[in-house]
Write an enzyme that holds these catalytic residues in place. Structure first.
Site, mmCIF file in Angstrom:
data_model
loop_
_atom_site.group_PDB
_atom_site.id
_atom_site.type_symbol
_atom_site.label_atom_id
_atom_site.label_comp_id
_atom_site.label_asym_id
_atom_site.label_seq_id
_atom_site.Cartn_x
_atom_site.Cartn_y
_atom_site.Cartn_z
ATOM 1 N N TRP A 44 -3.687 -1.550 -1.305
ATOM 2 C CA TRP A 44 -3.565 -2.605 -2.064
ATOM 3 C C TRP A 44 -4.241 -3.877 -0.441
ATOM 4 O O TRP A 44 -3.917 -4.333 0.340
ATOM 5 C CB TRP A 44 -2.646 -3.255 -2.204
ATOM 6 C CG TRP A 44 -2.520 -4.074 -3.608
ATOM 7 C CD1 TRP A 44 -2.468 -5.369 -2.932
ATOM 8 C CD2 TRP A 44 -2.728 -4.383 -4.761
ATOM 9 N NE1 TRP A 44 -2.325 -6.862 -3.969
ATOM 10 C CE2 TRP A 44 -2.202 -6.028 -5.141
ATOM 11 C CE3 TRP A 44 -3.254 -3.722 -5.976
ATOM 12 C CZ2 TRP A 44 -3.104 -6.241 -6.905
ATOM 13 C CZ3 TRP A 44 -3.023 -3.551 -7.210
ATOM 14 C CH2 TRP A 44 -2.910 -5.477 -6.530
ATOM 15 N N HIS A 48 13.791 -37.041 -29.232
ATOM 16 C CA HIS A 48 12.375 -37.199 -29.311
ATOM 17 C C HIS A 48 12.130 -36.019 -30.140
ATOM 18 O O HIS A 48 10.708 -36.102 -30.726
ATOM 19 C CB HIS A 48 11.386 -37.942 -28.334
ATOM 20 C CG HIS A 48 11.335 -38.921 -27.673
ATOM 21 N ND1 HIS A 48 11.527 -40.283 -28.403
ATOM 22 C CD2 HIS A 48 11.329 -38.456 -26.639
ATOM 23 C CE1 HIS A 48 11.778 -40.641 -26.725
ATOM 24 N NE2 HIS A 48 12.385 -39.749 -25.865
ATOM 25 N N ARG A 71 1.096 1.761 -6.072
ATOM 26 C CA ARG A 71 1.313 0.598 -4.757
ATOM 27 C C ARG A 71 0.434 0.222 -4.362
ATOM 28 O O ARG A 71 0.020 -0.971 -3.017
ATOM 29 C CB ARG A 71 2.637 1.694 -3.539
ATOM 30 C CG ARG A 71 3.621 2.009 -3.981
ATOM 31 C CD ARG A 71 4.551 2.556 -2.803
ATOM 32 N NE ARG A 71 3.947 1.767 -1.554
ATOM 33 C CZ ARG A 71 5.495 1.247 -1.361
ATOM 34 N NH1 ARG A 71 6.171 0.956 -2.071
ATOM 35 N NH2 ARG A 71 5.150 0.094 -0.547
ATOM 36 N N ASN A 106 1.126 0.352 5.504
ATOM 37 C CA ASN A 106 1.545 -0.595 5.095
ATOM 38 C C ASN A 106 2.320 -2.035 5.474
ATOM 39 O O ASN A 106 3.827 -1.147 5.968
ATOM 40 C CB ASN A 106 2.756 -0.318 4.792
ATOM 41 C CG ASN A 106 3.386 -0.929 2.086
ATOM 42 O OD1 ASN A 106 2.277 -1.908 2.190
ATOM 43 N ND2 ASN A 106 4.418 -0.636 2.188
ATOM 44 N N GLY A 107 1.838 -3.033 5.508
ATOM 45 C CA GLY A 107 2.415 -4.090 6.320
ATOM 46 C C GLY A 107 1.664 -5.491 5.793
ATOM 47 O O GLY A 107 0.427 -5.260 5.436
ATOM 48 N N GLU A 154 8.563 -13.261 -24.446
ATOM 49 C CA GLU A 154 7.818 -12.052 -24.470
ATOM 50 C C GLU A 154 8.530 -10.346 -24.073
ATOM 51 O O GLU A 154 7.513 -9.602 -24.256
ATOM 52 C CB GLU A 154 6.458 -12.062 -23.236
ATOM 53 C CG GLU A 154 6.871 -12.542 -21.428
ATOM 54 C CD GLU A 154 5.761 -12.256 -20.254
ATOM 55 O OE1 GLU A 154 4.648 -11.485 -21.217
ATOM 56 O OE2 GLU A 154 6.195 -13.134 -19.258
ATOM 57 N N LYS A 198 -1.073 -6.279 -19.661
ATOM 58 C CA LYS A 198 -0.925 -7.374 -17.573
ATOM 59 C C LYS A 198 -2.049 -8.777 -17.589
ATOM 60 O O LYS A 198 -1.854 -9.693 -17.035
ATOM 61 C CB LYS A 198 -1.046 -6.071 -16.766
ATOM 62 C CG LYS A 198 -0.648 -6.988 -15.690
ATOM 63 C CD LYS A 198 0.742 -7.495 -15.175
ATOM 64 C CE LYS A 198 0.952 -8.227 -13.954
ATOM 65 N NZ LYS A 198 2.649 -9.049 -13.970
ATOM 66 N N CYS A 204 0.646 -1.301 0.136
ATOM 67 C CA CYS A 204 0.131 0.289 0.097
ATOM 68 C C CYS A 204 1.182 1.208 -0.266
ATOM 69 O O CYS A 204 2.023 0.634 -0.176
ATOM 70 C CB CYS A 204 -1.029 0.112 1.233
ATOM 71 S SG CYS A 204 -1.606 -1.602 1.265
ATOM 72 N N GLU A 245 9.243 -21.494 -17.235
ATOM 73 C CA GLU A 245 8.860 -19.641 -17.468
ATOM 74 C C GLU A 245 10.368 -18.747 -17.797
ATOM 75 O O GLU A 245 9.894 -17.869 -18.379
ATOM 76 C CB GLU A 245 9.102 -20.155 -15.657
ATOM 77 C CG GLU A 245 8.614 -18.570 -14.925
ATOM 78 C CD GLU A 245 7.372 -17.478 -15.848
ATOM 79 O OE1 GLU A 245 6.177 -18.361 -16.362
ATOM 80 O OE2 GLU A 245 7.449 -16.281 -15.441
ATOM 81 N N LYS A 284 9.613 -15.948 -20.693
ATOM 82 C CA LYS A 284 10.050 -14.870 -20.193
ATOM 83 C C LYS A 284 10.970 -14.090 -21.253
ATOM 84 O O LYS A 284 10.417 -13.035 -21.587
ATOM 85 C CB LYS A 284 10.641 -14.295 -19.150
ATOM 86 C CG LYS A 284 10.246 -14.635 -17.553
ATOM 87 C CD LYS A 284 9.258 -13.238 -17.383
ATOM 88 C CE LYS A 284 8.387 -12.965 -16.604
ATOM 89 N NZ LYS A 284 6.961 -14.344 -16.739
HETATM 90 C C1 AGP Z 1 3.449 -13.552 -17.960
HETATM 91 O O1 AGP Z 1 4.157 -13.291 -17.490
HETATM 92 C C2 AGP Z 1 2.639 -13.209 -18.992
HETATM 93 N N1 AGP Z 1 2.018 -11.791 -18.154
HETATM 94 C C3 AGP Z 1 1.306 -13.935 -18.474
HETATM 95 O O2 AGP Z 1 1.682 -15.045 -19.261
HETATM 96 C C4 AGP Z 1 0.039 -14.163 -17.431
HETATM 97 O O3 AGP Z 1 1.005 -15.409 -16.382
HETATM 98 C C5 AGP Z 1 -1.275 -14.817 -18.044
HETATM 99 O O4 AGP Z 1 -1.874 -14.048 -18.716
HETATM 100 C C6 AGP Z 1 -1.990 -15.323 -16.786
HETATM 101 O O5 AGP Z 1 -2.292 -13.987 -15.775
HETATM 102 P P1 AGP Z 1 -2.756 -14.315 -14.673
HETATM 103 O O6 AGP Z 1 -1.701 -14.751 -13.971
HETATM 104 O O7 AGP Z 1 -3.302 -12.723 -14.295
HETATM 105 O O8 AGP Z 1 -3.898 -15.282 -14.506
#
Ligand code: AGP
Length: 608
Positions: free
Chosen positions: A75, A503, A28, A101-102, A487, A603, A2, A480, A484
């Site tokens: 938050w 394979h 925040r 905040n915490g 993307e 996002k 927060c 993962e 990263k």
């Molecule tokens: C991850 O870096 C991406 N921004 C994307 O794959 C994200 O993880 C996915 O859209 C799921 O989002 P969520 O966790 O908000 O459901």
């Protein structure tokens, strides 16, 4: 996470200054907002749930009397985003107000003790115990405000940055911190306290960073720092901040993504402070379920994949990680009243995940949720949900929310193992101890390896494709790391269980082809070394993420990044993903892309 702010001014209207400062702290947290000022011996408060502009529209946050006050943008972690849970919180006599905040870890016990003494609580927050405890100490032990704040904080466990005002001593603000950030701004005609420098940067560039275990007495012509433990004075002069406001919002980091990678130790500490009750409740559901599907998208799916190894290896509980957009096709007909869905979504709003949940609900399945946003749709459709308490994640690429998800899922797997009697007490003690160490282990990886990873990105920046390989739970880590890199650096990459190479995919490998191996010293290590040899034989450039001092793999790899020794395999994705997050970040920077705003991505993907 927060945002808190306080202003003690020689003149003028503190409320307007506080409102503007909270707007600068909005990144925040933004599900509720509130302010409290002091004037003529009275407290004046305005607060509500909703974004700052919405609440201002409704209540006019500039219109509060007095030239001293505090404010908060929230938050939610404990208590839904409702007016009653918004900060500031006040004591029974309406003489003291606090913003925080915490996370107060022992709030339930302290709250019970205070209720037994007659205190009446209005909210469901952990924060409210702070103000009632200060009230109790002032009244019952006749302490001054600063003494009462210090004594109250000594009785509380957890993370905090707080600001307190009171009609009893209306000329001061008492603020204090433990783990959550707190800075003081020293202006010509006012002194400020805030969670972050951006809050007061347009008003003054003289900042004093407050350290853990310190409190500050702020008046409109100065500040005094004292140790919470014994009120011993601490001398610290202001530093001149030469950041632009935009840089200040990132606390000096060039991008939110890098700031959030570095925030992971604190975020993980907060994720280790989840409410016992919800962890136990969710563990019970997972124990009783006939079948458990772990449903998510993207990074959250990778957390689910890792979790399937945790639940299986620790609790002997089979779980089925499913990409949300495939769930209805794959299991829509078979899921039933005896099915349990654990949906994982940091935003709690991902359309594919919510659609899978809806399909399962129509078949009477039980829905559990893991999210970072209290009040999100996922929390409303879940029978039980856990908020991972990572704070807002501004960077489009998930970093701190991913490791926080893993941390929650590991806690659930461990509890389930205990409930099922599948692990010995020694194993439980060992794993709980290692879990507690995870924030520091992550900190070590960042501190010790970041510069080397930056060099690696420079070395490999022109490579046009990568493999990311791992075995067992490290398959999830590899997936993962690959996501990263794709993307935010826009580098095509393939990730799969290392045993799959022969394979098919190995046909892509030619001299100089970069292959990243995630290789903690678990029982897959020997097989992974075989895979490394396969790749080396075809001229691949091996980049290995290994345990510190793994000389055998160091000798096989062209480059390596080391992670602290002694991490249990089921926890390994948390520290082993850090080098991959940093590698992707620095590759994006080397290739002149903006890591915070990757093309074509949002996002939260709220469309199917
Ligand atoms: C991850 O870096 C991406 N921004 C994307 O794959 C994200 O993880 C996915 O859209 C799921 O989002 P969520 O966790 O908000 O459901």
């Amino acid at each position: 996470m927060c945002g808190i702010f306080g202003c003690a001014s020689k003149q003028g209207n503190a409320a307007k200054v506080i409102h503007a400062a909270l707007k600068r702290l909005e990144y925040r947290g933004y599900d509720s907002v509130g302010e409290a000022t002091l004037s003529e011996g009275k407290l004046f408060i305005k607060k509500d749930s909703g974004k700052i502009d919405e609440v201002h529209e409704k209540l006019n946050l500039d219109d509060l009397p007095g030239n001293l006050g505090i404010g908060h943008t929230r938050w939610a972690t404990h208590g839904a985003p409702l007016q009653v849970n918004a900060h500031p919180h006040i004591d029974c006599e309406e003489q003291i107000a606090v913003v925080h905040n915490g996370i107060i870890e022992n709030y339930a016990l302290v709250k019970k003790e205070l209720e037994d003494k007659g205190h009446v609580f209005r909210s469901k927050t952990d924060t409210e115990v702070i103000v009632h405890l200060i009230e109790e100490l002032v009244k019952q032990q006749n302490l001054t405000l600063v003494e009462a704040v210090a004594e109250a904080l000594k009785a509380l466990e957890g993370s905090y940055a707080i600001a307190v005002i009171s009609t009893l001593e209306p000329d001061k603000i008492i603020c204090a911190r433990n783990e959550s950030p707190l800075v003081v701004g020293v202006g010509e005609n006012a002194v400020y306290c805030a969670s972050d420098i951006p809050a007061f940067l347009p008003l003054t560039n003289k900042a004093v960073v407050i350290e853990d275990g310190e409190l500050v007495i702020i008046t409109n012509d100065g500040y005094e720092i004292q140790k919470i433990a014994d009120l011993r004075l601490v001398k610290r002069e202001p530093k001149i901040i030469d950041w632009t406001p935009e840089m200040a919002e990132k606390r000096g980091y060039p991008h939110f993504m890098l700031k959030e990678i570095h925030e992971q130790p604190l975020a993980l500490r907060n994720t280790l402070r989840l409410q016992e009750h919800y962890l136990e409740l969710m563990t019970t559901f997972l124990d009783r379920a006939k079948e458990v599907f772990l449903v998510a998208c993207g990074t959250s799916y990778h957390a689910c994949l890792a979790a399937s190894y945790m639940f299986s290896k620790l609790a002997y509980r089979a779980t089925y990680p499913i990409i949300a957009s495939e769930f209805a096709e794959q299991h829509g007909k078979s899921v039933n009243i005896e099915s349990t869905i654990l949906a994982v979504s940091q935003s709690g709003e991902t359309a594919d995940t919510l659609a899978a949940v809806e399909a399962a609900r129509h078949r009477a399945a039980t829905i559990l949720g893991l999210t970072n946003v209290i009040g999100s749709t996922l929390t409303r459709v879940s029978r039980v949900y856990i908020c991972q308490q990572s704070g807002p994640e501004i960077g489009v690429a998930a970093t701190k929310t991913f490791t926080a998800q893993l941390c929650v899922l590991a806690q659930l797997a461990l509890r389930l193992a205990k409930k099922r009697g599948k692990v010995s007490q020694d194993e439980i003690d060992f794993l709980e101890e290692k879990l507690e160490q995870i924030p520091n282990i992550v900190e070590n990886v960042i501190v010790k390896q970041e510069d080397k990873i930056k060099q690696l990105a420079r070395k490999y920046k022109d490579k046009r494709e990568f493999f990311f390989l791992g075995r067992g739970i490290s398959t999830a880590t590899a997936l993962e790391g690959r996501l990263k890199l794709m993307e935010i650096a826009y580098v095509p990459a393939i990730a799969y269980p290392a045993g799959e190479s022969k394979h098919g995919p190995i046909s892509l490998v030619e001299p100089g082809f970069p292959v990243v191996f995630v290789c903690p010293p678990d029982e897959t290590r020997k097989a992974v070394i075989g895979n490394i040899m396969e790749m080396k034989a075809r001229g691949a450039s091996i980049i290995a993420i290994i345990e510190e001092g793994d000389e055998e793999i160091k000798n096989l790899a062209e480059d390596f990044i080391e992670v602290d020794k002694g991490i249990p395999d089921i926890l390994s994705p948390i520290p082993y993903v850090i080098p991959l997050q940093l590698f992707a970040y620095y590759m994006a920077v080397e290739r002149s892309h903006d890591p915070d705003k990757p093309r074509n991505l949002a996002k939260s993907v709220t469309v199917k």
